[in-house]
Write a protein that holds these residues in place. Sequence first.
Motif, PDB file in Angstrom:
ATOM      1  N   ARG A   1      -6.903   6.345 -26.016  1.00 44.09           N
ATOM      2  CA  ARG A   1      -6.900   4.979 -26.536  1.00 44.09           C
ATOM      3  C   ARG A   1      -8.130   4.676 -27.403  1.00 44.09           C
ATOM      4  O   ARG A   1      -8.153   3.694 -28.134  1.00 44.09           O
ATOM      5  CB  ARG A   1      -6.834   3.960 -25.390  1.00 44.09           C
ATOM      6  CG  ARG A   1      -5.590   4.105 -24.530  1.00 44.09           C
ATOM      7  CD  ARG A   1      -4.452   3.214 -25.019  1.00 44.09           C
ATOM      8  NE  ARG A   1      -4.033   3.395 -26.383  1.00 44.09           N
ATOM      9  CZ  ARG A   1      -3.198   4.339 -26.813  1.00 44.09           C
ATOM     10  NH1 ARG A   1      -2.683   5.206 -25.962  1.00 44.09           N
ATOM     11  NH2 ARG A   1      -2.857   4.400 -28.081  1.00 44.09           N
ATOM     12  N   VAL A   2      -9.170   5.528 -27.312  1.00 44.88           N
ATOM     13  CA  VAL A   2     -10.380   5.300 -28.108  1.00 44.88           C
ATOM     14  C   VAL A   2     -10.081   5.583 -29.575  1.00 44.88           C
ATOM     15  O   VAL A   2      -9.357   6.524 -29.916  1.00 44.88           O
ATOM     16  CB  VAL A   2     -11.540   6.203 -27.616  1.00 44.88           C
ATOM     17  CG1 VAL A   2     -12.777   6.024 -28.511  1.00 44.88           C
ATOM     18  CG2 VAL A   2     -11.890   5.858 -26.177  1.00 44.88           C
ATOM     19  N   HIS A   3     -10.629   4.760 -30.449  1.00 51.22           N
ATOM     20  CA  HIS A   3     -10.431   4.920 -31.895  1.00 51.22           C
ATOM     21  C   HIS A   3     -10.881   6.327 -32.321  1.00 51.22           C
ATOM     22  O   HIS A   3     -11.929   6.794 -31.893  1.00 51.22           O
ATOM     23  CB  HIS A   3     -11.248   3.858 -32.636  1.00 51.22           C
ATOM     24  CG  HIS A   3     -10.917   3.746 -34.093  1.00 51.22           C
ATOM     25  ND1 HIS A   3     -11.324   4.668 -35.024  1.00 51.22           N
ATOM     26  CD2 HIS A   3     -10.222   2.795 -34.791  1.00 51.22           C
ATOM     27  CE1 HIS A   3     -10.896   4.312 -36.215  1.00 51.22           C
ATOM     28  NE2 HIS A   3     -10.226   3.177 -36.112  1.00 51.22           N
ATOM     29  N   PRO A   4     -10.109   6.993 -33.181  1.00 48.52           N
ATOM     30  CA  PRO A   4     -10.478   8.367 -33.578  1.00 48.52           C
ATOM     31  C   PRO A   4     -11.900   8.496 -34.120  1.00 48.52           C
ATOM     32  O   PRO A   4     -12.570   9.500 -33.880  1.00 48.52           O
ATOM     33  CB  PRO A   4      -9.435   8.707 -34.657  1.00 48.52           C
ATOM     34  CG  PRO A   4      -8.250   7.856 -34.317  1.00 48.52           C
ATOM     35  CD  PRO A   4      -8.811   6.579 -33.751  1.00 48.52           C
ATOM     36  N   ASP A   5     -12.376   7.472 -34.844  1.00 51.54           N
ATOM     37  CA  ASP A   5     -13.729   7.549 -35.411  1.00 51.54           C
ATOM     38  C   ASP A   5     -14.812   7.428 -34.344  1.00 51.54           C
ATOM     39  O   ASP A   5     -15.968   7.807 -34.600  1.00 51.54           O
ATOM     40  CB  ASP A   5     -13.927   6.449 -36.457  1.00 51.54           C
ATOM     41  CG  ASP A   5     -13.049   6.662 -37.679  1.00 51.54           C
ATOM     42  OD1 ASP A   5     -12.531   7.780 -37.835  1.00 51.54           O
ATOM     43  OD2 ASP A   5     -12.876   5.713 -38.465  1.00 51.54           O
ATOM     44  N   ASP A   6     -14.476   6.894 -33.166  1.00 53.42           N
ATOM     45  CA  ASP A   6     -15.463   6.700 -32.101  1.00 53.42           C
ATOM     46  C   ASP A   6     -15.259   7.672 -30.944  1.00 53.42           C
ATOM     47  O   ASP A   6     -16.044   7.676 -29.994  1.00 53.42           O
ATOM     48  CB  ASP A   6     -15.387   5.262 -31.562  1.00 53.42           C
ATOM     49  CG  ASP A   6     -15.704   4.235 -32.626  1.00 53.42           C
ATOM     50  OD1 ASP A   6     -16.347   4.615 -33.616  1.00 53.42           O
ATOM     51  OD2 ASP A   6     -15.313   3.059 -32.464  1.00 53.42           O
ATOM     52  N   ARG A   7     -14.209   8.485 -31.018  1.00 48.70           N
ATOM     53  CA  ARG A   7     -13.809   9.277 -29.857  1.00 48.70           C
ATOM     54  C   ARG A   7     -14.870  10.303 -29.465  1.00 48.70           C
ATOM     55  O   ARG A   7     -15.206  10.442 -28.283  1.00 48.70           O
ATOM     56  CB  ARG A   7     -12.477   9.962 -30.147  1.00 48.70           C
ATOM     57  CG  ARG A   7     -11.832  10.614 -28.940  1.00 48.70           C
ATOM     58  CD  ARG A   7     -10.412  11.004 -29.262  1.00 48.70           C
ATOM     59  NE  ARG A   7      -9.590   9.829 -29.501  1.00 48.70           N
ATOM     60  CZ  ARG A   7      -8.456   9.834 -30.190  1.00 48.70           C
ATOM     61  NH1 ARG A   7      -8.025  10.972 -30.728  1.00 48.70           N
ATOM     62  NH2 ARG A   7      -7.763   8.720 -30.371  1.00 48.70           N
ATOM     63  N   GLU A   8     -15.419  11.024 -30.435  1.00 49.22           N
ATOM     64  CA  GLU A   8     -16.404  12.047 -30.100  1.00 49.22           C
ATOM     65  C   GLU A   8     -17.673  11.429 -29.532  1.00 49.22           C
ATOM     66  O   GLU A   8     -18.294  11.981 -28.619  1.00 49.22           O
ATOM     67  CB  GLU A   8     -16.716  12.897 -31.334  1.00 49.22           C
ATOM     68  CG  GLU A   8     -15.608  13.860 -31.707  1.00 49.22           C
ATOM     69  CD  GLU A   8     -15.178  14.718 -30.517  1.00 49.22           C
ATOM     70  OE1 GLU A   8     -16.063  15.292 -29.848  1.00 49.22           O
ATOM     71  OE2 GLU A   8     -13.967  14.807 -30.251  1.00 49.22           O
ATOM     72  N   MET A   9     -18.071  10.279 -30.065  1.00 46.55           N
ATOM     73  CA  MET A   9     -19.251   9.592 -29.534  1.00 46.55           C
ATOM     74  C   MET A   9     -19.023   9.191 -28.082  1.00 46.55           C
ATOM     75  O   MET A   9     -19.876   9.402 -27.215  1.00 46.55           O
ATOM     76  CB  MET A   9     -19.555   8.364 -30.382  1.00 46.55           C
ATOM     77  CG  MET A   9     -20.735   7.518 -29.901  1.00 46.55           C
ATOM     78  SD  MET A   9     -20.268   6.259 -28.662  1.00 46.55           S
ATOM     79  CE  MET A   9     -19.212   5.177 -29.635  1.00 46.55           C
ATOM     80  N   ALA A  10     -17.845   8.612 -27.784  1.00 46.93           N
ATOM     81  CA  ALA A  10     -17.547   8.179 -26.427  1.00 46.93           C
ATOM     82  C   ALA A  10     -17.444   9.377 -25.482  1.00 46.93           C
ATOM     83  O   ALA A  10     -17.965   9.351 -24.364  1.00 46.93           O
ATOM     84  CB  ALA A  10     -16.246   7.380 -26.417  1.00 46.93           C
ATOM     85  N   ARG A  11     -16.768  10.441 -25.943  1.00 49.68           N
ATOM     86  CA  ARG A  11     -16.644  11.635 -25.111  1.00 49.68           C
ATOM     87  C   ARG A  11     -18.025  12.222 -24.813  1.00 49.68           C
ATOM     88  O   ARG A  11     -18.328  12.608 -23.681  1.00 49.68           O
ATOM     89  CB  ARG A  11     -15.780  12.674 -25.811  1.00 49.68           C
ATOM     90  CG  ARG A  11     -15.510  13.930 -24.963  1.00 49.68           C
ATOM     91  CD  ARG A  11     -15.033  15.081 -25.831  1.00 49.68           C
ATOM     92  NE  ARG A  11     -13.862  14.757 -26.615  1.00 49.68           N
ATOM     93  CZ  ARG A  11     -12.612  14.897 -26.186  1.00 49.68           C
ATOM     94  NH1 ARG A  11     -12.391  15.366 -24.978  1.00 49.68           N
ATOM     95  NH2 ARG A  11     -11.596  14.584 -26.985  1.00 49.68           N
ATOM     96  N   GLY A  12     -18.890  12.289 -25.832  1.00 45.72           N
ATOM     97  CA  GLY A  12     -20.218  12.861 -25.648  1.00 45.72           C
ATOM     98  C   GLY A  12     -21.066  12.063 -24.672  1.00 45.72           C
ATOM     99  O   GLY A  12     -21.779  12.643 -23.834  1.00 45.72           O
ATOM    100  N   ALA A  13     -20.997  10.719 -24.744  1.00 50.19           N
ATOM    101  CA  ALA A  13     -21.780   9.891 -23.827  1.00 50.19           C
ATOM    102  C   ALA A  13     -21.319  10.100 -22.395  1.00 50.19           C
ATOM    103  O   ALA A  13     -22.137  10.245 -21.472  1.00 50.19           O
ATOM    104  CB  ALA A  13     -21.666   8.423 -24.226  1.00 50.19           C
ATOM    105  N   ALA A  14     -19.988  10.120 -22.196  1.00 51.06           N
ATOM    106  CA  ALA A  14     -19.467  10.323 -20.850  1.00 51.06           C
ATOM    107  C   ALA A  14     -19.788  11.727 -20.341  1.00 51.06           C
ATOM    108  O   ALA A  14     -20.189  11.906 -19.180  1.00 51.06           O
ATOM    109  CB  ALA A  14     -17.956  10.080 -20.843  1.00 51.06           C
TER     110      ALA A  14
END
Length: 715
Positions: free
Chosen positions: A319-332
């Motif tokens: 559900r995370v926006h494609p442009d933000d997905r790697e940032m969110a995955r990396g933080a988690a």
Amino acid sequence: MNEAGPGQEPLPVGEDEFRLIADSAPVAVWVTRLDRTRSFVNRAYREFLEVSYEEALAFDWRRIIHPDDAPQILAQSIAGEARLETFDLEGRYRNARGEWRWLHSTSSPRRDAQGRHIGFIGVAHDVTEAKEAELSLRDSEAQLSAFISQSTAGFAQVDLEGRFTLVNDRFCQIAGWSRDELMGMRMLDITHPDDRARNRPLFERAVEQGTPYAHEKRYIRKDGSIVWVNNTVSVIRRPDGEPFGVLAVTLDITRRREAEARLRKSEESLRLATESAGMASWELDLETMAGEWSPNRFDLLGMERRPDSRGSFEEWLERVHPDDREMARGAAQNCFETGMPYTIEYRVRRADDGEERWLQSHGSRIDYEDKRPSRLVGISFDVTYRKHAEEELRESEARFRTIFEQANDYLVTTTLDQKITSVNPAVVAALGYAEDEIVGASIGDFMEPDQLALSMEAFEHKMRVGGNTRTTLTVRARDGRPLIWEINSRLTTDSEGRPTGLHAIGRDMTEAKRAEAHLRLLVDELNHRVKNTLAIVQGIAQQSFKGITDPATARGAFEGRLAALSEAHNLLTREHWGPVSMAQIIGDAVAPHGGDVGRFELDGPDLPILPKTAISLALAIHELATNAVKHGALSQPTGQVTIRWNRTGEDGARLSLVWQEQGGPRVEAPARRGFGTRMIERGLAAEFGGTVEIDFRPEGLVCTVDAPLPQGTGK
């Protein structure tokens, strides 16, 4: 009660709503700053202490810790704050009525939008009943151990049909029936009807397969009250292995179950308060990468709520926006691996309608000491409206900054003591100082004392009556140039209307003031020129008509001279009666006589001369051209006139001008000098302050001017 501090920042709701939610919570809530002073406590916190809000903020909670628990609690609190991680404390605290209550507190670090730690937020649950139940359970387990030898635990034996065959006193106390009454009953007879369906297959399997079991259920006492029990059940066998009964060791867990119910209610209240505040929570088992989601987490992501309330890490990432997905995955992922909590803002696309929303999420890893798998817990809330507001604010600030930096007007802000706090590039360019040389300086550093006095007078007027003032002031540039500014200024105020500074908009009036002064000078000059022109016209008229019997000839000469005078005036008018071009004066004067068809050759630098000199030169050139047309070189088709002028002398301070005719009839010197010749030789010589000679050479007339360069002539 731990004095940890504020939680995640910013809050998803306004302060008033947060206070309302917190005050509605049945658990104590507090917020502290970095210096450990409290900035907020809720109603439950104050009720525990029975003090006012202000007293609760300043209350030293260390005074009410049980002496036996104080060393451990204080040490854990200091260590937890130092780690900047969520930590729990448990101990006894004395309330305002002198009762010792068991409190379990959770404190989490609070961070601002940039991730900087700004304090802690804490929540404390009263777990006295649960703790007592836990202690009671430990006691019961100890009694169970002693039961074997002392039979002090609840003990009941039934046959394979479930009829009581043996009970001890403790069981009778728990069950609420006498021994004689129980001997005629079955175990299921005193079991709560809602628990029988679950109890019966367990009992039957134990009888058939010899499988022991333990379960919790309710007994109905003789007086109709309910008691919760924990039964550990096993089959009793004869020495030959044949089962003949079932033994149940019974513990009364009513108080624990009641405490757990109260705890669940408290947790549900806290969950409802959290959801009401717009926060969605979730847990994630780091082995299965799935866990329980709060119902509103499904709502935030536009997904249907699920009966088991479970979701996975990958479902969230989807559900995370494609442009933000790697940032969110990396933080988690960093939190999974290092245990470092994270706070991120990112976009999601809702599953139901594809709408793009902004979420803020906070996650922390929970590690257990008993080797259980770690898990991640977190909260999220919708910050779309805040992000849109921030974007609008950024756009507004960008527009203002563009206007501020590109404005031609001068924008200045100052403090109330006249210290400059900001200027736009127009001010920097006008004054010639660097921006850091202007900002921080006083406005008096750029004004003479009399101008500063005018500025202060306008400032004091605004302080007395408010409003705007418009003042014309002279400021001084770095190179000493005076700059005349018209300044419109007003006071800036805070939310309560108190003056905080000054905002001024200035406009450069230097050229306008110079133009105004020049206009006044031109009016004065015009008055003078009109008088001089009339005198010139009068003189031309007298000389044109003097001694001439042919009116047409006189009229032609008069009109020609007036035309030359008019052309000179036209040029001077175009130049606003300032210095004019010598080449232009000569060119305009010869144009009517063939200057536009190549009869004249003009050769000389473009020297500027003053208006009075220009008129005399124009009239002289006109007279020479008129005579050339009538009697000289221009009276013949092949005749030519060359006019050359240049600087002479070692320093280039003198003017040499030569009029030379060729290709015309033979020239003879006149018996007497006419008006034109006299005007050229005398008037022009007087105006230039030099000598003018006319030489009537047979091959063509030559007029020579030798004089100092006229005043106003460029070097």
